[in-house]
Write an enzyme that holds these catalytic residues in place. Sequence first.
Site, mmCIF file in Angstrom:
data_model
loop_
_atom_site.group_PDB
_atom_site.id
_atom_site.type_symbol
_atom_site.label_atom_id
_atom_site.label_comp_id
_atom_site.label_asym_id
_atom_site.label_seq_id
_atom_site.Cartn_x
_atom_site.Cartn_y
_atom_site.Cartn_z
ATOM 1 N N HIS A 82 0.841 -1.198 0.000
ATOM 2 C CA HIS A 82 0.000 0.000 0.000
ATOM 3 C C HIS A 82 0.872 1.243 0.000
ATOM 4 C CE1 HIS A 82 -3.319 2.736 0.886
ATOM 5 N NE2 HIS A 82 -2.501 3.319 1.749
ATOM 6 N N ASP A 161 -14.866 3.274 7.878
ATOM 7 C CA ASP A 161 -13.794 4.194 7.507
ATOM 8 C C ASP A 161 -14.302 5.240 6.522
ATOM 9 O OD1 ASP A 161 -11.024 5.163 7.160
ATOM 10 O OD2 ASP A 161 -11.271 4.333 5.157
ATOM 11 N N ARG A 168 -14.324 13.452 9.018
ATOM 12 C CA ARG A 168 -13.048 14.090 9.337
ATOM 13 C C ARG A 168 -12.721 15.192 8.340
ATOM 14 N NH1 ARG A 168 -9.279 9.382 8.746
ATOM 15 N NH2 ARG A 168 -7.654 10.957 9.032
ATOM 16 N N SER A 183 -7.326 4.249 9.596
ATOM 17 C CA SER A 183 -8.059 4.326 8.327
ATOM 18 C C SER A 183 -7.394 3.449 7.267
ATOM 19 C CB SER A 183 -8.117 5.780 7.850
ATOM 20 O OG SER A 183 -8.633 5.872 6.543
ATOM 21 N N LYS A 187 -8.535 -1.070 6.113
ATOM 22 C CA LYS A 187 -8.809 -1.590 4.757
ATOM 23 C C LYS A 187 -7.819 -2.698 4.394
ATOM 24 C CE LYS A 187 -8.786 2.592 2.818
ATOM 25 N NZ LYS A 187 -8.932 3.589 3.877
#
Length: 436
Positions: A82, A161, A168, A183, A187
């Site tokens: 990621h 999320d 947010r 967050s 995932k």
Amino acid sequence: MRMYDIIARKRDGRELTSPEIEFFVEGYTRGNIPDYQASALLMAVFINGMNERETADLTMAMARSGEQVDLSGIEGIKVDKHSTGGVGDTTTLVLMPLVSSCGVPMAKMSGRGLGHTGGTIDKLESIPGFRTELTMEEFISNVNRIKAAIMGQTYNIAPADGKLYALRDVTATIESIPLIASSIMSKKIAAGADAILLDVKVGSGAFMKDLKGGEELAKSMVKIGNNLGRKTVAFITDMNQPLGSSVGNSLEVREAIMTLKGRGSEALREICLSFGAHMLVMAGIARDTAAARSILEGNLNSGKALAKMKEIIETQGGNPHVVDNPDLLPLSREIVEFKAPKTGYIQRIEAEYIGKAALYLGAGREKKGDRVDPSVGLVLKKRLGDRVEQGETIADIYVNGGKGLKEAINILEMALHISEGKPDSLPPLIYKTIEN
């Protein structure tokens, strides 16, 4: 249990219990907790923070708020990668074939681009015929058969999320390390990988602008992953200039192909070898990163990684001949040269501006649902510290019908800083590697 008491507890700087965090996430996801109470708790977290256990609990609660992908039907250790988002970041397009050619199962779920950062799914869909909408059965079958598959993130993964991020965004609570870390990791945990490699980018083109913040975020995510039983490694990498030379969907696919052929960006190649070496170790393919790097370099030099890219494209319905002839990829009808206004050295590149220039040309989207033109973008001819002569071409602008050309040129003029002297120093490609 009352939401009022949970808000007051965090407001006063005390720890939240695991049941309290679960109560909040479940209640807000189902619509039982109003926005004003959720906003109050987010601000309390923003001000007072969360400890390691609280952050892990928040991550798991969000991961459990929707579907959790079951990858147990895939043989071997699944390693996910990621990135926190960058410009000209084509690592996934190189890493997938490179790492899977070594026998590591690459089961990748990716998203689309939004704002100045590109999306891997948009890039792959610039390949004629390439399918990113796969059933889970197709996805798992492809990974077991050829060791690689990539699909759009269409499943109901971590819906908490999505709701909390939207809140947010409008309550000035984005820049909170526990909230950012949970967050991202919620995932990744829900996506089912056994091990996770994180690329935390810092610099002008990244969400995290400075090394201190990037290191804090990286350490938090690594702790979350390791505490939840996922072997996790984070790299902190530079985004003070685009990683590769190309910014734009088909242009980045072409650069990935050229990198696999040994003729692409040296920075992109080096990043992929460094990431890939750790992924091979985490997957149990190699005993250490030196041995892993040797395997990867062998697959690059022999053409095995390039052949794997061709196989991935063909398996997902794309035209495999783009690997032999990248000119089959969609390219804009017009190329405009952007020339250096004076002689000197590239002192600074505002990577975020480069991404925004490509966005104006149509390579990205400002809001969800916008159409993307796969054929437009930018190719930079120079990097930080390079010397340029007045009138020399320092970027090619790929444009269709003049759309966004004026804006792109104006932005490039602000993005590329040329001065008489060479920069005192150049940022490293990789700042740090964090494993615990």
